[in-house]
Design a protein around this motif. Structure first.
Motif, short mmCIF file in Angstrom:
data_model
loop_
_atom_site.label_atom_id
_atom_site.label_comp_id
_atom_site.label_asym_id
_atom_site.label_seq_id
_atom_site.Cartn_x
_atom_site.Cartn_y
_atom_site.Cartn_z
N ASP A 147 0.87 -1.18 0.00
CA ASP A 147 0.00 0.00 0.00
C ASP A 147 0.90 1.23 0.00
O ASP A 147 1.95 1.24 0.66
CB ASP A 147 -0.89 0.03 1.25
CG ASP A 147 -1.95 -1.06 1.23
OD1 ASP A 147 -2.23 -1.60 0.14
OD2 ASP A 147 -2.47 -1.38 2.30
N VAL A 148 0.51 2.25 -0.73
CA VAL A 148 1.27 3.50 -0.78
C VAL A 148 0.58 4.51 0.13
O VAL A 148 -0.61 4.80 -0.04
CB VAL A 148 1.36 4.04 -2.22
CG1 VAL A 148 2.19 5.33 -2.24
CG2 VAL A 148 1.96 3.00 -3.15
N ILE A 149 1.34 5.04 1.10
CA ILE A 149 0.80 5.95 2.11
C ILE A 149 1.41 7.34 1.90
O ILE A 149 2.62 7.48 1.75
CB ILE A 149 1.12 5.45 3.53
CG1 ILE A 149 0.56 4.04 3.71
CG2 ILE A 149 0.55 6.40 4.58
CD1 ILE A 149 0.99 3.39 5.02
N LEU A 150 0.55 8.35 1.89
CA LEU A 150 0.99 9.75 1.79
C LEU A 150 0.88 10.42 3.15
O LEU A 150 -0.18 10.39 3.78
CB LEU A 150 0.13 10.50 0.77
CG LEU A 150 0.33 12.02 0.72
CD1 LEU A 150 1.74 12.36 0.26
CD2 LEU A 150 -0.72 12.66 -0.21
N SER A 151 1.98 11.00 3.62
CA SER A 151 1.99 11.77 4.88
C SER A 151 2.39 13.20 4.56
O SER A 151 3.36 13.44 3.83
CB SER A 151 2.99 11.16 5.88
OG SER A 151 2.64 9.83 6.19
N LYS A 152 1.65 14.16 5.14
CA LYS A 152 1.98 15.56 4.86
C LYS A 152 1.66 16.44 6.07
O LYS A 152 0.76 16.15 6.86
CB LYS A 152 1.22 16.06 3.63
CG LYS A 152 -0.29 15.86 3.68
CD LYS A 152 -0.92 16.26 2.36
CE LYS A 152 -2.41 16.00 2.35
NZ LYS A 152 -3.03 16.37 1.06
N HIS A 153 2.46 17.51 6.21
CA HIS A 153 2.25 18.50 7.27
C HIS A 153 1.17 19.49 6.83
O HIS A 153 1.17 19.94 5.68
CB HIS A 153 3.55 19.26 7.54
CG HIS A 153 4.59 18.44 8.22
ND1 HIS A 153 4.78 18.45 9.58
CD2 HIS A 153 5.50 17.57 7.71
CE1 HIS A 153 5.76 17.63 9.88
NE2 HIS A 153 6.22 17.09 8.77
N GLU A 154 0.29 19.80 7.73
CA GLU A 154 -0.73 20.81 7.47
C GLU A 154 -0.77 21.78 8.63
O GLU A 154 -0.76 21.37 9.80
CB GLU A 154 -2.10 20.15 7.27
CG GLU A 154 -2.17 19.30 6.01
CD GLU A 154 -3.57 18.74 5.78
OE1 GLU A 154 -4.42 18.94 6.67
OE2 GLU A 154 -3.79 18.12 4.73
N LYS A 155 -0.79 23.07 8.32
CA LYS A 155 -0.82 24.09 9.36
C LYS A 155 -2.18 24.11 10.05
O LYS A 155 -3.22 23.95 9.42
CB LYS A 155 -0.50 25.46 8.77
CG LYS A 155 0.93 25.57 8.27
CD LYS A 155 1.23 26.99 7.80
CE LYS A 155 2.69 27.11 7.36
NZ LYS A 155 3.03 28.48 6.94
N ASN A 156 -2.12 24.30 11.35
CA ASN A 156 -3.34 24.37 12.15
C ASN A 156 -3.87 25.81 12.09
O ASN A 156 -3.41 26.69 12.79
CB ASN A 156 -3.06 23.94 13.59
CG ASN A 156 -4.34 23.69 14.35
OD1 ASN A 156 -5.38 24.26 14.06
ND2 ASN A 156 -4.25 22.81 15.35
N ALA A 157 -4.86 26.04 11.24
CA ALA A 157 -5.40 27.39 11.07
C ALA A 157 -6.39 27.76 12.16
O ALA A 157 -6.80 28.91 12.28
CB ALA A 157 -6.07 27.50 9.70
N GLY A 158 -6.80 26.79 12.97
CA GLY A 158 -7.81 27.07 13.98
C GLY A 158 -7.28 27.86 15.16
O GLY A 158 -8.00 28.65 15.76
N ARG A 159 -6.02 27.63 15.53
CA ARG A 159 -5.45 28.31 16.70
C ARG A 159 -4.09 28.88 16.34
O ARG A 159 -3.24 28.19 15.77
CB ARG A 159 -5.31 27.35 17.86
CG ARG A 159 -6.65 26.89 18.46
CD ARG A 159 -6.43 25.98 19.66
NE ARG A 159 -5.67 24.79 19.29
CZ ARG A 159 -5.18 23.93 20.19
NH1 ARG A 159 -5.33 24.16 21.48
NH2 ARG A 159 -4.53 22.85 19.78
N ALA A 160 -3.88 30.14 16.71
CA ALA A 160 -2.59 30.79 16.44
C ALA A 160 -1.50 30.14 17.29
O ALA A 160 -1.68 29.92 18.48
CB ALA A 160 -2.68 32.28 16.72
N GLY A 161 -0.38 29.86 16.69
CA GLY A 161 0.75 29.29 17.39
C GLY A 161 0.63 27.80 17.65
O GLY A 161 1.51 27.21 18.28
#
Length: 262
Positions: A147-161
């Motif tokens: 199985d090919v798995i994609l992992s990626k970083h996503e910024k948390n736009a809900g809370r600053a910092g």
């Protein structure tokens, strides 16, 4: 001579006659065993590996019971020059020494490379970078399923910092591995191939999904059990196994949102 001695003498003479008869009978030759009809079939003289070009010295004729000789076997009576006719063809599956040669496991290169020769019609061979950490520690070999798995970083736009989140999803399931780096087979008894590039067998629409995924995150390979090869894939197979997570399932480039309840 009394009667008792006469009886004993008669018994001894009779026993001797029986013994002589049995001895004379044992000297007769045994009836010959019935000979089963046989045919000469073409077999591998030694092991022939995946992707190996077959040479005449790799083959030999071997006597085989006619009753068990499959119609797919190559028989000397039908093709006496088969050893030279097959020379130069490529093994699309391994043969072990003594195994009958079947043309379904061979392919003519016709000037093309090995990969183009063994690739099924309509499929594509696509390569992507891997590492020991993302390639199951080097225990993935050609013809395994992954199985090919994609992992990626996503910024948390809900809370600053807030810290970035890492999302992972299975983008391709039950994919056949064609090669690791440029090695389409095991070499020198190796049980693992630690490479930097893996070549996968994909449908055209799967190649597009893989190309997009390579630009958006890190790809990892999950080795599947050999028992799963013929399992029909379902949407549940593409879900992350943690309860309460929202899973973005991507199948052949089409994205759908699924939530798993606790």
């Amino acid at each position: 001579m009394n009667t008792a001695r006469i009886v004993v003498l008669a018994i001894a003479v009779g026993a001797g006659g029986i013994a002589a008869f049995l001895v004379s009978g044992s000297d007769k030759p045994a009836a010959p065993a019935a000979q089963l009809p046989t045919v000469d079939v073409l077999v591998a003289k030694s092991d022939i590996g995946l992707g190996q070009s077959v040479k005449p010295e790799d083959l030999q004729w071997q006597t085989w019971p006619a009753a068990t000789a499959s119609n797919t076997f190559i028989r000397r009576g039908d093709r006496p020059d088969a050893t030279t006719q097959i020379a130069g063809e490529i093994a699309r599956a391994p043969f072990i020494a003594g195994e009958p040669i079947r043309e379904q496991k061979l392919v003519k290169a016709d000037g093309s490379g090995f990969m183009a020769a063994i690739l099924p019609s309509g499929m594509r061979a696509v390569s992507t970078e891997i590492s020991p950490e993302t390639g199951a520690g080097g225990f993935i070999l050609p013809n395994d399923r992954v199985d090919v798995i994609l992992s990626k970083h996503e910024k948390n736009a809900g809370r600053a910092g807030a810290a970035d989140t890492i999302n992972s999803e299975i983008i391709l399931s039950n994919i056949r591995v064609l090669a690791i780096d440029q090695a389409p087979k095991e070499k020198d008894g190796q049980t693992a191939v630690v490479g930097k590039t893996v070549t996968l067998e994909l449908k055209p629409e799967q190649t597009e999904a893989l190309a997009r995924a390579r630009q958006s995150g890190t790809l990892s390979l999950a080795l599947r059990s050999i028992a799963d090869v013929n399992i029909v894939e379902s949407n549940s197979d593409d879900q992350v196994r943690r309860r309460g997570d929202s899973v973005n399932v991507v199948r052949y480039g089409v994205s759908t949102q699924t939530t798993i309840q606790k």
